[in-house]
Scaffold this active site. Structure first.
Site, mmCIF file in Angstrom:
data_model
loop_
_atom_site.group_PDB
_atom_site.id
_atom_site.type_symbol
_atom_site.label_atom_id
_atom_site.label_comp_id
_atom_site.label_asym_id
_atom_site.label_seq_id
_atom_site.Cartn_x
_atom_site.Cartn_y
_atom_site.Cartn_z
ATOM 1 N N CYS A 120 0.559 -1.465 -0.111
ATOM 2 C CA CYS A 120 0.030 0.080 0.148
ATOM 3 C C CYS A 120 0.548 1.459 0.012
ATOM 4 O O CYS A 120 0.383 2.337 -0.168
ATOM 5 C CB CYS A 120 -0.893 0.023 1.250
ATOM 6 S SG CYS A 120 -2.016 -1.441 1.211
ATOM 7 N N HIS A 253 -3.239 7.244 2.225
ATOM 8 C CA HIS A 253 -3.496 5.948 1.704
ATOM 9 C C HIS A 253 -5.049 5.550 2.229
ATOM 10 O O HIS A 253 -5.250 5.895 3.427
ATOM 11 C CB HIS A 253 -2.560 4.867 2.060
ATOM 12 C CG HIS A 253 -3.055 3.335 1.990
ATOM 13 N ND1 HIS A 253 -3.773 3.036 0.580
ATOM 14 C CD2 HIS A 253 -3.170 2.630 2.897
ATOM 15 C CE1 HIS A 253 -3.808 1.556 0.953
ATOM 16 N NE2 HIS A 253 -3.884 1.066 2.063
ATOM 17 N N ASN A 283 -10.087 -0.061 -0.230
ATOM 18 C CA ASN A 283 -8.600 -0.038 0.156
ATOM 19 C C ASN A 283 -8.170 -0.748 -1.203
ATOM 20 O O ASN A 283 -8.332 -1.993 -1.536
ATOM 21 C CB ASN A 283 -8.007 -0.817 1.077
ATOM 22 C CG ASN A 283 -6.669 -0.603 1.572
ATOM 23 O OD1 ASN A 283 -5.860 -0.453 0.488
ATOM 24 N ND2 ASN A 283 -6.008 -1.090 2.570
#
Ligand code: ACO
Length: 326
Positions: A120, A253, A283
């Protein structure tokens, strides 16, 4: 010789068409005997929906339209690009890189291309590498892409993880410039935390050995994330000689609304200075920051000349930040 900087001149993104709401997902999981609800997912994460790619659509298929949109925004053709970096943990193949596949699909040849694997944090890693390659004269115009099909690596019997992720891609064109652009970058990793967020399977002897689906200790990730994101934010501000109050937009993020709000609070930033897309995207790992950036730009919230703080955190454990003027 004057110092060479890099600057984002175009953004783009792409989401696969299939949108799955929490209610859709809960109904689908119920058929497998897994219980979850819109209320639980929204309360713990802020996620309301995510997009899933069709089973035969690889990450490069999401990356290419995102890249084309960024090129169009920058007023460039694929042939103007001399570097492609793709941040992904869900590559099309074990090798070659997804970047090589994207290069060919864009009708290009010749320039260096490679993938960055930092989960990520992948996009802030990739942007930092592209900035350095532009600053040292290796490249003039880079495509930096985050593209993921995390739906491929989810364990649909584990409700603590399968409700969190989605598929998508975001891209930027980063060009050489006499003025910054990217003001400061800061990257870190600590491999002792490999086990708290990983896909432990691997290919050997023509078979996948081990478990090829995502494993996460959510609470351990949560605790680490808020602390390291704050440190990375402070590091880039210090390197650039800027204050918290100089930040126009925080683009974190997009993993979990509570992590994002915790980070903003530590930086004394009001919530309306945070670009939030997790409710619509889930996500999307390395794609989440460029997707949120493009959303902010195209919605008219983010304006040219503003100061943006991009922050990533993910498996590895990896984390980092990029401070830039758009
Ligand atoms: N639906 C309903 N109930 C659930 C679900 C679900 N999908 N998942 C877990 N539960 C239950 C658990 O079984 C548990 O029940 P119990 O109390 O009867 O045992 C209860 O909910 C609480 O579970 P916890 O795991 O303690 O829930 P928590 O509040 O920690 O939230 C979460 C879990 C959302 C994963 C949280 O830890 C988190 O956000 N962690 C950060 C990790 C993250 O965002 N990761 C994304 C990838 S990493 C990255 O991008 C950096």
């Amino acid at each position: 010789m004057s110092k060479r900087f890099s600057r984002i001149t175009g953004t783009g993104s792409y989401l696969p068409p299939r949108r799955v709401t929490n209610a859709d997902l809960a109904a689908e999981l119920a058929t497998r005997g897994i219980e979850t609800s819109d209320e639980w997912i929204v309360e713990r994460t802020g996620i309301r929906a995510r997009h899933f790619a069709a089973p035969d659509v690889p990450a490069s298929e999401l990356a290419v339209p995102a890249a084309r949109a960024a090129l169009q925004a920058a007023g460039l053709q694929p042939s103007d690009i001399d570097l492609i970096i793709v941040a992904t943990s869900t590559p099309d193949m074990v090798f070659p890189s997804t970047a090589a596949i994207v290069q060919h699909k864009l009708g290009m040849a010749g320039c260096p291309v490679f993938d960055v694997q930092a989960v990520c944090s992948g996009f802030v890693y990739a942007l930092t590498v592209a900035d350095a390659l532009i600053a040292n004269g290796t490249a003039r115009r880079a495509l930096v892409i985050g593209a993921e099909v995390f739906s491929r690596i989810l364990d649909w019997s584990d409700r603590t993880t399968c409700v969190l992720f989605g598929d998508g891609a975001g891209a930027v064109v980063l060009e050489a410039s006499d003025t910054p652009g990217i003001l400061a970058t800061d990257l870190h990793a600590d491999g002792k935390y490999v086990d708290i967020l990983c896909v432990p399977g691997h290919v050997s002897g023509g078979q996948v050995l081990g478990d090829p689906v995502l494993k996460m200790d959510g609470q351990a990730v949560f605790k680490l994330a808020v602390g390291v994101l704050d440190k990375a934010a402070r590091a880039v501000l210090a390197k650039a000689g800027k204050q918290e109050s100089d930040i126009d937009w925080l683009i974190p993020h997009q993993a979990n609304l509570r992590i994002m709000m915790g980070t903003a609070k530590k930086l004394h930033l009001p919530v309306d200075k945070v670009i939030v897309t997790v409710q619509d995207h889930g996500n999307t790992s390395a794609a989440s920051i460029p997707l949120a950036l493009d959303h902010g730009v195209r919605s008219g919230k983010i304006q040219p000349g503003q100061t943006l703080l991009l922050e990533g955190v993910g498996g590895g454990f990896t984390w980092g930040a990029v401070l830039l003027n758009l």
